[in-house]
Design a protein around this motif. Structure first.
Motif, PDB file in Angstrom:
ATOM      1  N   HIS A  69      30.831  74.301   2.506  1.00 49.80           N
ATOM      2  CA  HIS A  69      31.845  74.441   3.551  1.00 49.80           C
ATOM      3  C   HIS A  69      33.188  73.907   3.065  1.00 49.80           C
ATOM      4  CE1 HIS A  69      31.881  70.138   4.632  1.00 49.80           C
ATOM      5  NE2 HIS A  69      30.586  70.189   4.329  1.00 49.80           N
ATOM      6  N   ARG A  72      35.719  73.223   7.714  1.00 49.32           N
ATOM      7  CA  ARG A  72      35.947  73.984   8.947  1.00 49.32           C
ATOM      8  C   ARG A  72      34.911  75.089   9.132  1.00 49.32           C
ATOM      9  NH1 ARG A  72      39.207  78.464   9.819  1.00 49.32           N
ATOM     10  NH2 ARG A  72      39.868  78.682  11.971  1.00 49.32           N
ATOM     11  N   ARG A  73      34.655  75.860   8.073  1.00 44.53           N
ATOM     12  CA  ARG A  73      33.707  76.974   8.102  1.00 44.53           C
ATOM     13  C   ARG A  73      32.721  76.832   6.954  1.00 44.53           C
ATOM     14  NH1 ARG A  73      34.877  77.732  12.792  1.00 44.53           N
ATOM     15  NH2 ARG A  73      36.250  79.371  13.519  1.00 44.53           N
ATOM     16  N   TYR A  75      29.959  78.640   4.258  1.00 45.82           N
ATOM     17  CA  TYR A  75      29.874  79.853   3.443  1.00 45.82           C
ATOM     18  C   TYR A  75      28.549  79.846   2.696  1.00 45.82           C
ATOM     19  CZ  TYR A  75      34.800  79.924   4.458  1.00 45.82           C
ATOM     20  OH  TYR A  75      36.003  79.924   5.131  1.00 45.82           O
ATOM     21  N   THR A 103      25.205  72.295   9.830  1.00 40.59           N
ATOM     22  CA  THR A 103      25.272  71.685  11.160  1.00 40.59           C
ATOM     23  C   THR A 103      25.444  70.176  11.051  1.00 40.59           C
ATOM     24  OG1 THR A 103      23.904  73.425  12.129  1.00 40.59           O
ATOM     25  CG2 THR A 103      24.007  71.348  13.334  1.00 40.59           C
ATOM     26  N   ASP A 108      30.395  74.627  12.587  1.00 38.75           N
ATOM     27  CA  ASP A 108      29.833  75.400  13.698  1.00 38.75           C
ATOM     28  C   ASP A 108      29.865  76.907  13.500  1.00 38.75           C
ATOM     29  OD1 ASP A 108      32.533  75.871  14.036  1.00 38.75           O
ATOM     30  OD2 ASP A 108      32.653  74.998  16.037  1.00 38.75           O
ATOM     31  N   LYS A 109      30.364  77.383  12.371  1.00 40.81           N
ATOM     32  CA  LYS A 109      30.348  78.818  12.077  1.00 40.81           C
ATOM     33  C   LYS A 109      30.192  78.993  10.575  1.00 40.81           C
ATOM     34  CE  LYS A 109      32.560  83.027  13.544  1.00 40.81           C
ATOM     35  NZ  LYS A 109      31.795  83.243  14.749  1.00 40.81           N
ATOM     36  N   CYS A 110      29.433  80.020  10.191  1.00 41.55           N
ATOM     37  CA  CYS A 110      29.173  80.267   8.770  1.00 41.55           C
ATOM     38  C   CYS A 110      29.402  81.735   8.455  1.00 41.55           C
ATOM     39  CB  CYS A 110      27.729  79.877   8.447  1.00 41.55           C
ATOM     40  SG  CYS A 110      27.331  79.998   6.694  1.00 41.55           S
ATOM     41  N   HIS A 111      29.902  81.988   7.265  1.00 39.05           N
ATOM     42  CA  HIS A 111      30.144  83.345   6.783  1.00 39.05           C
ATOM     43  C   HIS A 111      29.325  83.602   5.519  1.00 39.05           C
ATOM     44  CE1 HIS A 111      33.531  83.666   9.518  1.00 39.05           C
ATOM     45  NE2 HIS A 111      34.073  82.582   8.985  1.00 39.05           N
ATOM     46  N   TRP A 130      22.940  88.269  11.953  1.00 42.69           N
ATOM     47  CA  TRP A 130      24.319  88.046  11.532  1.00 42.69           C
ATOM     48  C   TRP A 130      25.149  89.260  11.919  1.00 42.69           C
ATOM     49  CZ3 TRP A 130      26.078  83.858   8.289  1.00 42.69           C
ATOM     50  CH2 TRP A 130      25.091  82.875   8.086  1.00 42.69           C
ATOM     51  N   GLU A 131      26.383  89.027  12.323  1.00 39.06           N
ATOM     52  CA  GLU A 131      27.288  90.081  12.771  1.00 39.06           C
ATOM     53  C   GLU A 131      28.185  90.541  11.623  1.00 39.06           C
ATOM     54  OE1 GLU A 131      31.213  90.495  15.672  1.00 39.06           O
ATOM     55  OE2 GLU A 131      30.077  88.635  15.637  1.00 39.06           O
ATOM     56  N   ARG A 133      31.463  91.823  10.407  1.00 36.05           N
ATOM     57  CA  ARG A 133      32.811  91.742  10.945  1.00 36.05           C
ATOM     58  C   ARG A 133      33.673  92.836  10.327  1.00 36.05           C
ATOM     59  NH1 ARG A 133      34.236  86.414  12.723  1.00 36.05           N
ATOM     60  NH2 ARG A 133      36.144  87.466  13.358  1.00 36.05           N
TER      61      ARG A 133
END
Length: 146
Positions: A69, A72-73, A75, A103, A108-111, A130-131, A133
């Motif tokens: 990470h 912030r995000r 990966y 976590t 709180d968000k992963c790519h 997983w979405e 994008r």
């Protein structure tokens, strides 16, 4: 029996061999030993390997997931499971371990970046909730080396 443990730089030779032989995976200079070592040091408890203990002295690498990470995000990179070990939920277990590490780090968000040509990989991630994008593009540029 398959066990999961945190990835160590001592695993590098086996890891890079698996990555080099994984269809749909793209490697770069960022995957060199010194870069991976730095990444692991900056992102403890996020990257994992799956291995099978064959006997008291022999283990076989079954899968990997490199994750971290930026504060912030999160990966994820290089989810790979040896074809001989697929269908045993190893990938799902690796993802769960990495997500727990993220976590615990307050992320709180992963790519995940998946190559456009890696159709199998795209199907895997969508099938696992997983979405995809389409609302933004990724642009890249090499940083000048001095």
């Amino acid at each position: 029996m398959i066990t999961l443990r945190e990835m160590k730089i001592e695993d590098y030779n086996e890891i890079i061999e698996l990555w080099e032989h994984t269809e749909g995976m793209w490697l770069s200079e960022a995957d060199s030993l010194p870069h991976i070592q730095t990444y692991l040091e900056r992102n403890p408890y996020c990257s994992f390997i799956a291995e099978e203990q064959l006997d008291n002295q022999t283990t076989v690498l079954a899968g990997t997931l490199l994750a971290g990470h930026d504060g912030r995000r999160g990966y994820m990179y290089h989810l790979a499971v040896d074809p001989a070990y697929r269908g045993q939920r190893i990938a799902t277990q690796l993802i769960e371990k990495a997500m727990k590490g993220l976590t615990d780090a307050g992320i709180d968000k992963c790519h995940i970046f998946v190559m456009a040509t890696n159709v199998e990989g795209q199907h895997f991630w969508v099938a696992n909730g997983w979405e995809k994008r389409d609302s933004f593009y990724v642009f890249s540029k090499d940083v000048p080396q001095h």
